[in-house]
Design an enzyme around this catalytic site. Sequence first.
Site, short mmCIF file in Angstrom:
data_model
loop_
_atom_site.label_atom_id
_atom_site.label_comp_id
_atom_site.label_asym_id
_atom_site.label_seq_id
_atom_site.Cartn_x
_atom_site.Cartn_y
_atom_site.Cartn_z
N GLU A 41 0.83 -1.20 0.00
CA GLU A 41 0.00 0.00 0.00
C GLU A 41 0.87 1.25 0.00
O GLU A 41 0.58 2.24 -0.68
CB GLU A 41 -0.93 -0.01 1.22
CG GLU A 41 -2.25 0.68 1.02
CD GLU A 41 -3.23 0.35 2.13
OE1 GLU A 41 -4.22 -0.34 1.86
OE2 GLU A 41 -3.00 0.75 3.29
N GLU A 80 2.27 1.79 -3.39
CA GLU A 80 1.21 2.28 -4.26
C GLU A 80 0.95 3.77 -4.01
O GLU A 80 0.78 4.55 -4.95
CB GLU A 80 -0.06 1.46 -4.02
CG GLU A 80 -1.09 1.57 -5.12
CD GLU A 80 -2.37 0.79 -4.78
OE1 GLU A 80 -2.39 0.04 -3.79
OE2 GLU A 80 -3.35 0.97 -5.51
N CYS A 116 -7.86 -2.00 3.79
CA CYS A 116 -7.64 -3.21 4.59
C CYS A 116 -8.86 -3.60 5.41
O CYS A 116 -8.83 -4.62 6.09
CB CYS A 116 -6.42 -3.06 5.48
SG CYS A 116 -6.14 -1.41 6.01
N SER A 163 -6.89 1.93 -2.61
CA SER A 163 -5.75 1.08 -2.93
C SER A 163 -6.27 -0.29 -3.35
O SER A 163 -7.34 -0.72 -2.93
CB SER A 163 -4.89 0.95 -1.67
OG SER A 163 -4.10 -0.20 -1.74
N LYS A 201 -14.77 -10.03 8.27
CA LYS A 201 -13.75 -10.96 7.77
C LYS A 201 -14.33 -12.33 7.49
O LYS A 201 -13.83 -13.06 6.64
CB LYS A 201 -12.59 -11.08 8.77
CG LYS A 201 -11.90 -9.77 9.10
CD LYS A 201 -10.74 -9.50 8.18
CE LYS A 201 -10.17 -8.10 8.29
NZ LYS A 201 -10.04 -7.53 9.62
N GLU A 238 -15.57 -11.76 4.19
CA GLU A 238 -14.49 -11.51 3.24
C GLU A 238 -13.87 -12.81 2.74
O GLU A 238 -13.64 -12.98 1.54
CB GLU A 238 -13.41 -10.63 3.87
CG GLU A 238 -12.31 -10.26 2.89
CD GLU A 238 -11.14 -9.52 3.53
OE1 GLU A 238 -10.79 -9.85 4.68
OE2 GLU A 238 -10.58 -8.62 2.88
N GLU A 293 -13.20 -14.23 -5.26
CA GLU A 293 -11.88 -13.87 -5.79
C GLU A 293 -10.76 -14.25 -4.82
O GLU A 293 -9.59 -14.20 -5.19
CB GLU A 293 -11.83 -12.38 -6.15
CG GLU A 293 -11.94 -11.40 -4.98
CD GLU A 293 -13.37 -11.02 -4.61
OE1 GLU A 293 -14.29 -11.81 -4.86
OE2 GLU A 293 -13.57 -9.93 -4.05
N CYS A 310 -10.46 -1.43 14.51
CA CYS A 310 -10.71 -2.84 14.82
C CYS A 310 -10.80 -3.12 16.32
O CYS A 310 -11.43 -4.10 16.72
CB CYS A 310 -9.63 -3.72 14.19
SG CYS A 310 -9.54 -3.55 12.40
S1 SF4 Z 1 -13.12 -4.86 12.75
FE1 SF4 Z 1 -14.26 -3.22 11.79
S2 SF4 Z 1 -12.70 -1.73 11.21
FE2 SF4 Z 1 -11.65 -3.66 11.55
S3 SF4 Z 1 -11.59 -4.65 9.54
FE3 SF4 Z 1 -13.40 -5.41 10.59
S4 SF4 Z 1 -15.05 -4.10 9.87
FE4 SF4 Z 1 -13.11 -3.06 9.42
#
Ligand code: SF4
Lengths: 589, 157
Positions: free
Chosen positions: A284, A287, A310, A330, A369, A372, A377, A514
């Site tokens: 990053e 970039e 991220c 990014s 996550k 995610e 992909e 986070c």
């Molecule tokens: S905990 Fe919240 S701020 Fe951290 S990556 Fe997950 S959604 Fe994003």
Amino acid sequence: MNLVKLTIDNKPVVVENGTTILEAAKSIGVRIPSLCYMKMDDMNFENKPGGCRVCVVEVEGRRNLAPACKTECTEGMVVNTHTVRVINARRTVVELILSDHPAECLTCAKSGECELQDLAQNLGIREIHYTGEQSHYKGDQSPAIIREMDKCIMCRRCETACNEVQTVGVLSAVNRGFESVVAPAFEMDLDHSVCTYCGQCVAVCPTGALTERDYTWKVIEALVDPTKTVVVQTAPAVRAALGESFGMEPGSLVTAKMVSALRKLGFDYVFDTDFAADLTIMEEGTELLDRLNRHLNGDQEVKLPILTSCCPGWVKFFEHQFPEMMDVPSTAKSPQQMFGAIAKSYFAKKLDKKREDLVVVSVMPCLAKKYECTREEFSVNGDPDVNVSITTRELAQLIRNANLDFASLPDDDFDQPMGESTGASVIFGTTGGVIEAAVRTAYELHTGKILEKVDFKELRGMEGSRKATVDFDGLKLNIGIAHGLGNARKLLEEVKAGKSEFHAIEIMACPGGCIGGGGQPYHHGNVDILKKRQRAIYEEDKGKPIRKSHENPFIQELYKEFLGKPMSDLSHELLHTHYFDRKKKAEVE
Amino acid sequence: MAKVKIPENKVQELKDLCASYNNEPGELINVLHGAQGMFGYLPAEVQEIVADQMNVSVAHVYGVVTFYSFFSMLPKGKHPISICMGTACYVRGAEKVLDEFKRHLEVKVGETTPDGKFSLSCLRCVGACGLAPVVTIGERVYGRVSPEDVKGILGEY
Ligand code: SF4
Ligand code: SF4
Ligand code: SF4
Ligand code: FES
Ligand code: FES
């Protein structure tokens, strides 16, 4: 400032005009139970529908009991918070709520953390004197969140989180009377909605109506499968909060005990997402410099500001809400996904194993996550780079499952090569941290000079959006920071209108970053807990011998042995991604 | 939910309607009222366009649509049947009458028969308590309806 004097439980108190009885009582240490009410200063979170009436108190001279969370103090008021009448009224209210609530505490995911259960216990309710019909609603299982709306008490905190704080607008009260429930539009499943899976609704829900999708069983299955090599990665924010699940003070750093617990649970390799955070900075940061240099050389096409990428909650947010700006963030993957991609290529090769024989488990403060790692992909021929993502809370569950006495575990260290990390990567866990880490590396790469002072205090804090200018040896870099999607939206609108003054913007979906993620131990509205976690994160950074990502020796080795250099072809293939337009359009003929 | 496609010109009309209220979120109920006038009901697509124009979430629009019984998400039949469920009608057996309509038409409350002929809904007191139980079909009002009458009433259409 106008002050009013009043008495609460015989104690005199002076407060500012406009203060509620609940807050006034809190200021002198008198605790009035509440349920629907929740307020978090600094987070733009205030939910006071005044609906549950758990907080009623007696005000002398008034016929009716008053809800303390909604009633403002007036001069000379005499308030009693614990009279027999008050206690009876509260019991009645809670019994009425329970009469339409499934009595499933024994098997409920929220048991022990549920505010309704606490209330019932504190009031000593042993019997429910009201019986009536129980309401039933459609359930919903998304990859990240489970909605069990039979357990909803209509406090509407989730709506406040989703609509006011995050401005995502997924949730609304729908229908009327007995049928009413909080749901997405058309009562569709979350998975079909514009939900970002930030999990902030889960973080504030007082009951078991909203919880994370629990994947602990998947982890256990992998751990007992002799054909699998199970690799675990832990995100920076986890170590600053996990201790809370075992009764430790908020802000306790438990990195070494966490590693120890993971090893005892039977993971073959205990690695660190922080390693991948250092890698993220390499990509990053490069970039950022690339775009910056092109911009300085007069390239009109180049997109500035660059936005961090991220946080998967944030990524899904802009894919739904700002698809026309997909070329601004990014292209670097999140650390979780970078870790998975490297584990299943570089590390698998080192072990002389096929990628399918590796199971990558991630421990995250985050619900997004979970979603995610299911994105298409991020798999190769159906084999996901990250197989299972569990939360800090689920890790605590696994530790309890295994009967480990967490507090007395010996200290242990991460394995190598993917367990080595720098102070720069640790601060990824808090708002402001990613951009500070990027600045540390970009400064040295850009100026060719050694950065002596690595602490950028001007980038730290808890305000919803912040800005600072960092001097890159004459080049003034304007940096914006937003946490909470509502704050992000404001910065994005500026970028869209071409009015943004920034070169780089860091965005994290969760208030606080986070450390305040939807998968962390429940904070029950106490912002101090987030601040303590933040302090713990900066403390860990301070204690690290290496504090700049590009100085991580194992990162250097990874580039030398495998990737070549940042933004090389192989880096692009493994560490960068692309985005999708998820704007839903009404069908038009 | 069945996919409904809205013709382009109607979309423009809907956008104009929103604009005539300055796309002011506070005017949402009036806009929805107007939109229901245009389409006869408020399918999901209409709600999505309204949300987009008025700059509010679709969930919020849906919340409003489901809160007021005046709004409907299903197209009304050619002959909309409404059964009063007000107190007077209820105690005089409106529920049995409703059940009989459901049985004959094979639809639930809020639905329309597959041929589009009848739709079924419930109302609060229509102000004709003396005639309870009351059923209205289109403009016509039927009083003192018993379950036995239902078949005959439907036969009139
Ligand atoms: S905990 Fe919240 S701020 Fe951290 S990556 Fe997950 S959604 Fe994003
Ligand atoms: S996870 Fe976030 S976006 Fe999704 S419903 Fe909850 S608060 Fe809204
Ligand atoms: S889902 Fe949870 S937060 Fe939302 S209204 Fe129901 S109980 Fe409250
Ligand atoms: S906490 Fe005051 S009314 Fe719910
Ligand atoms: S209750 Fe049916 S008309 Fe009044």
